[in-house]
Design an enzyme around this catalytic site. Structure first.
Site, short mmCIF file in Angstrom:
data_model
loop_
_atom_site.label_atom_id
_atom_site.label_comp_id
_atom_site.label_asym_id
_atom_site.label_seq_id
_atom_site.Cartn_x
_atom_site.Cartn_y
_atom_site.Cartn_z
N LYS A 60 0.79 -1.16 -0.10
CA LYS A 60 -0.07 0.13 0.05
C LYS A 60 0.86 1.07 -0.01
O LYS A 60 2.13 1.16 0.61
CB LYS A 60 -0.73 -0.04 1.31
CG LYS A 60 -2.12 1.00 1.32
CD LYS A 60 -3.04 0.62 2.64
CE LYS A 60 -3.96 1.93 2.49
NZ LYS A 60 -4.90 1.82 3.57
N SER A 96 -9.78 1.96 2.69
CA SER A 96 -8.74 2.60 1.66
C SER A 96 -7.95 1.66 1.03
O SER A 96 -7.05 2.19 0.11
CB SER A 96 -8.10 3.52 2.58
OG SER A 96 -7.22 3.01 3.36
N SER A 152 -9.85 -0.12 6.84
CA SER A 152 -9.40 -0.25 5.51
C SER A 152 -8.80 -1.57 5.01
O SER A 152 -8.35 -1.58 3.93
CB SER A 152 -8.32 1.01 5.64
OG SER A 152 -8.98 2.27 5.53
#
Lengths: 476, 479
Positions: free
Chosen positions: A69, A144, A168
């Site tokens: 990420k 996210s 997330s």
């Protein structure tokens, strides 16, 4: 054999038997990304071939790469939290999790897309554009960590790292039909994770099955002297918890998690999963978490307060984007006005307000007090339950653009995942069904602090006795 | 009675002399190449986290204990949020509602005797970087070597009533800090910084006046002078029926005035909240006791001991203990020669005249051993007091032993009575008018004649003896 379709533990076996090679895996993945990712956009950048030193394939993970990420620092590589304000930022150091992965013989494959600074539940606020759900490209992958979940679901990566502040990792894992774990707060070092809300953030695995999840946690977990909030606790071998047996395990079903707002199809799948666990020997009992109705309010005060301070450093002075104006104050204002997206600004404003003098007691302080009550709800539940169970997200993946202009509707999509971060407990999402439109549905498993082993045991048992994790999106 | 009374409080910022910074492993050495002592943590790069340096906490506890404060057992940090380029995270890790220490006091000597000045709080925080404004172009440079150096803020209650008391307070506090060896206490290098708060009110009033903060104080002298100026300014304003405004003023050491700080008025809201990157931790009574055991003798205790063991006056003991190094020099000398009063007089007189700043005693070219050699010669009657001072002057310059100088410069006291008598006779013959003045009972005439004889002996005669022989000879001339 298509290496990109494999799990990491399957690849390790194939590598040990010399049935494949690190190079073959890497090439297959790059080819797959080149072919498929233009329609998904899970990655915002790929790390070059030079990142595959042959020495790395010696370790436990034999050079199996990992998608990372964009808020986890990789030395010398662009790490931007998918925000314009961090344009061009290359950290001069690795996050602790990256160091540990490299130490174990893995390496970063590329940066995955995310909501800007992890502010969102749909990966629509990234400055690099949206990511599409591999199960339905008109839908969001969740967020996210939407890039990480989509990459794993579409076989663009073997596995991935995400971060979870209010859901997330788990919500996109649920919406993309993969496994996602938010470890106990303090289980995994946050050093090198660009902070959203320091008291809630945790890095965790996004994987194709439960075994990979345990394997990845084994590598990244453990005390780190550079993170004062990382726990000094013995680290078990999580793979030893992968037992197909939950007989006698007390599983609580919070009644508040099946109230208004829960989609019917999601509820049906989750209830069926509960029946499955009961059939497998789990002791199912309904419980109550009375303060559940306050979680969104508490979360959006605590998380934004911390975020407003954590994001103050992005001012254009030392690194990243700068819009130089006549004087210092205007430079700050213009840099931040142009560097941050709408949602980031909204949260900075919310948090600044919550901490302002005259409002602190009514907002931040009160939120912290209610947070303690929410935590006590869990403490109480775990005195007579080993594990809690419920839906991850009130709905399956929603349409692109559906909630982006309705922040409150977007915030409510994290209603089941948020309390876990507020309480600091570990929780996991595993596939447990599909809607009639073939959209994945996730099952949420929650355990007491540092009881990830319980999660692995329940998740593994469920996985061994169901076939949801085997179904793959048809991505070309 | 003065119709006005000043109310003064002082905030002192102290850089702790730990080897490494408060939240990372960077060196704290002063004067290094800009930005050479930095790392991702003290540069505030995204993703980095602070880890508390336990040594900084220990130093803070030392200070708290030395000031008789009460230590907060649950150590917690807070974020103070404000934007400024020298603050890389745009928040400073500090302590807000639970400072390391609350209460405590510093004892000062005033004209009315000892007085306790109460301490409000002592807390730990990180120092900021330094902004260097270029003159030749419209640009500023940033040096983050100072960023993250442990800082201790010591805030007094507004208990001080005059510039002199303020000066006594900072002096006494600094002496304590130096004895603890927790800071270099160097105002020029910025390891010790002071801001004052001052207001005036009608004497006897319990209400506080409008307070003004004074910054840019680069010496303790500046603390005193700026308060003198500011108190007068405020009283003048009140006398004229004007208002005193709450503001920050800067001390202009060149013009000896305080001037309003030229900056926009921002209503600062620091939005303090608990630092989530550091876990609160609990100090055990045992840990505190261990630090207490490690405390050295402090100035107040040393003053009492000097008074008791060396029979010194409060004043002498105060001067000799004002600097740790000075008291060490004194004690080293007394150990070699058991004449505490003589040594005290010599150190406070001729030695400090040479050294100027008592802090420099460590670098003084005359060691306690040499000083004692000199005083032994004096005690033996080998040289006069006057000659001894001359010898010391030479010792400072040449670093020679006193014996070498006494011999070379012929400073040994004249023992030969015949030689002394001859010089006395000369003096009498050369000053007939003074002699007749003496006979008419003018006392000063005697002093003048002694001076003349001493001059002829180049100070090597014993003035007592000169006095005695001169009297005898003058009596003879009377007959």
């Amino acid at each position: 054999m298509e290496p990109f379709r494999q799990t990491a533990h399957a690849l390790i076996k194939l590598l040990e038997e010399k049935k494949t090679s690190t190079k073959e895996i890497h090439d297959a993945l790059r080819e797959r990304v080149a072919k498929v990712d233009p329609s998904i956009h899970a990655f915002i950048s790929l790390d070059g071939d030079s990142e595959t030193p042959s020495s790395i394939s010696e370790g436990l993970l034999h050079g199996i790469p990992i998608a990372v990420k964009d808020n986890i620092c990789v030395k010398g590589r662009l790490t931007t939290c998918c925000s314009k304000i961090l344009a061009g930022f290359r950290p001069p150091y690795h996050a602790t999790v990256i160091e540990r992965l490299i130490g174990a013989g893995s390496f970063p494959l590329g940066r995955t897309n995310m909501d800007e600074f992890a502010f969102g539940s749909s990966t629509e606020t990234s400055c690099y554009g949206i990511t599409r759900n591999p199960w339905d490209k008109e839908r969001i992958p969740g967020g996210s960590s939407g890039g990480s979940a989509a990459a794993v679901a579409a076989d663009l990566a073997i596995w991935a790292l995400g971060s979870d502040t209010g859901g997330s990792i788990r919500q996109p894992a649920s919406l993309c039909g993969v496994v996602g774990l938010k470890p106990t707060y303090g289980r995994v070092s946050r050093y090198g994770l660009i902070a959203f809300a320091s008291s809630l953030d945790q890095i965790g695995p996004v994987t194709k099955d439960v075994e990979d999840c345990a394997l990845l946690l084994n590598v990244i977990a453990g005390h780190d002297e550079r993170d004062s909030t990382s726990a000094e606790r013995p680290l078990p071998d999580f793979r030893l918890s992968l037992k197909n047996d939950i007989r006698g395990l007390r599983i609580g079903v919070p009644k508040e998690y099946f109230a208004e707002g829960l989609d019917g199809e999601v509820e049906t799948s989750v209830r069926q999963a509960i029946d499955t666990l009961k059939r497998l020997g789990g002791e199912i009992k309904e419980i109550s978490l009375p303060h559940s109705r306050h979680v969104v309010a508490v979360y959006y005060l605590v998380a934004t307060a911390e975020a407003s301070s954590n994001l103050a450093r992005f001012d254009g002075v030392q690194y990243g984007f700068r819009d130089e104006a006549g004087d210092l104050l205007s430079t700050y204002a213009q840099t931040r006005a142009k560097g941050f997206g709408t949602e980031a600004k909204r949260r900075i404003m919310l948090g600044t307000y919550a901490l302002s003098s005259g409002y602190y007691d009514a907002y931040y302080l009160k939120a912290q007090k209610v947070r303690t009550l929410i935590k006590k709800d869990f403490d109480e539940a775990f005195t007579h339950c080993d594990c809690l169970i419920g839906p991850v997200s009130p709905t399956a993946a929603f349409r692109i653009g559906e909630k982006i202009n309705d922040p409150l509707a977007m915030y409510l999509s994290d209603i089941y995942t948020i309390p876990v971060n507020l309480a600091g407990i570990p929780a996991m999402s595993i596939p447990c069904g599909f809607t009639k439109d073939a959209l994945p549905i996730g099952l949420h498993l929650l355990a007491r602090p540092f009881a990830e082993e319980t999660l692995f045991r329940v998740a593994y048992t469920f996985e061994q006795n169901t076939e949801f994790h085997e179904r793959k999106p048809d991505v070309k | 009675m003065n119709p006005y009374e000043a109310v003064v409080g002082i905030e002192m910022h102290l850089e702790l002399s730990t080897q490494t910074k408060i939240f990372c492993g960077c060196s704290t050495r002063f004067g290094a190449e800009p930005n050479s002592q930095t790392c991702p943590v003290c540069l505030g790069l995204p993703g980095t986290l602070p880890v508390l340096n336990r040594k900084a906490l220990e130093y803070g506890i030392k200070v708290a204990l030395a000031l008789h404060g009460s230590i907060t057992p649950r150590i917690k940090f807070d974020r103070k949020n404000y934007f400024y380029p020298d603050l890389p995270k745009n928040y400073q890790i500090s302590q807000y509602d639970l400072p390391l220490c609350t209460g405590g006091f510093v004892t000062i000597e005033t004209e009315e005797g000892k007085r306790k000045i109460n301490i409000r709080r002592v807390h730990l925080e990180e120092d900021t970087g330094k902004l260097v404004h270029l003159e030749e172009e419209a640009a500023s440079l940033l040096d983050f070597n100072r960023s993250g150096i442990p800082l201790l803020e010591i805030v007094s209650e507004p208990d001080l009533r005059s510039p002199e008391e303020a000066h006594a307070y900072v002096t006494a506090l600094k002496a304590i800090l130096e004895y603890l060896e927790v800071s270099n206490c160097n105002m020029e290098e910025g390891s010790l910084r002071c801001d004052t708060n001052v207001s005036v009110r009608q004497s006897g009033s319990q209400e506080l006046g409008v307070k003004v903060e004074i910054k840019n104080l680069n010496s303790f002298r500046a603390v005193k002078l700026s308060l003198q100026y500011e108190i007068t300014r405020q009283i003048d304003a009140l006398e004229k029926g004007e208002k005193v405004f709450q503001e920050t003023r800067l001390w202009d050491a060149a013009k000896n005035v305080t001037l309003p700080m030229r900056s926009k008025e921002y209503a600062h809201d620091y939005r303090y909240f608990p630092e989530p990157d550091l876990v609160p931790f609990i100090l055990s009574e045992k840990e505190i006791q261990e630090v207490r055991k490690s405390l050295p003798e402090l100035p107040e205790e040393r003053i009492e001991r000097f008074k008791r063991d060396y029979s010194l006056s409060s004043y002498d003991a105060g001067v000799l203990t004002s600097e740790k190094a000075l008291s060490a020099y004194y004690e080293a000398s007394v150990r070699l020669l058991n004449k505490p009063k003589l040594i005290a007089n010599w150190i406070m007189g001729p030695v400090l005249e040479q050294v100027k700043d008592p802090r420099d005693i460590d670098r003084f070219s005359v060691s306690p051993e040499r000083l004692v050699e000199l005083l032994e010669a004096l005690e033996r009657g080998e040289i006069t007091q006057l000659a001894a001072k001359k010898v010391l002057d030479v010792m400072v310059k040449t670093r020679e032993s006193p014996q070498v100088i006494i011999q070379r410069e012929h400073l040994a006291q004249i023992q030969d009575v015949g030689a002394l008598d001859r010089l006395i006779r000369e003096a009498i013959e050369e000053n007939p008018k003074t002699v007749s003045d003496y006979h008419r009972g003018k006392e000063s005439a005697m002093m003048y004649l002694i001076g003349q004889v001493m001059k002829k002996t180049k100070g090597s005669a014993n003035p007592e003896k000169v006095n005695q022989r001169l009297k005898e000879k003058l009596e003879e001339t009377k007959k």
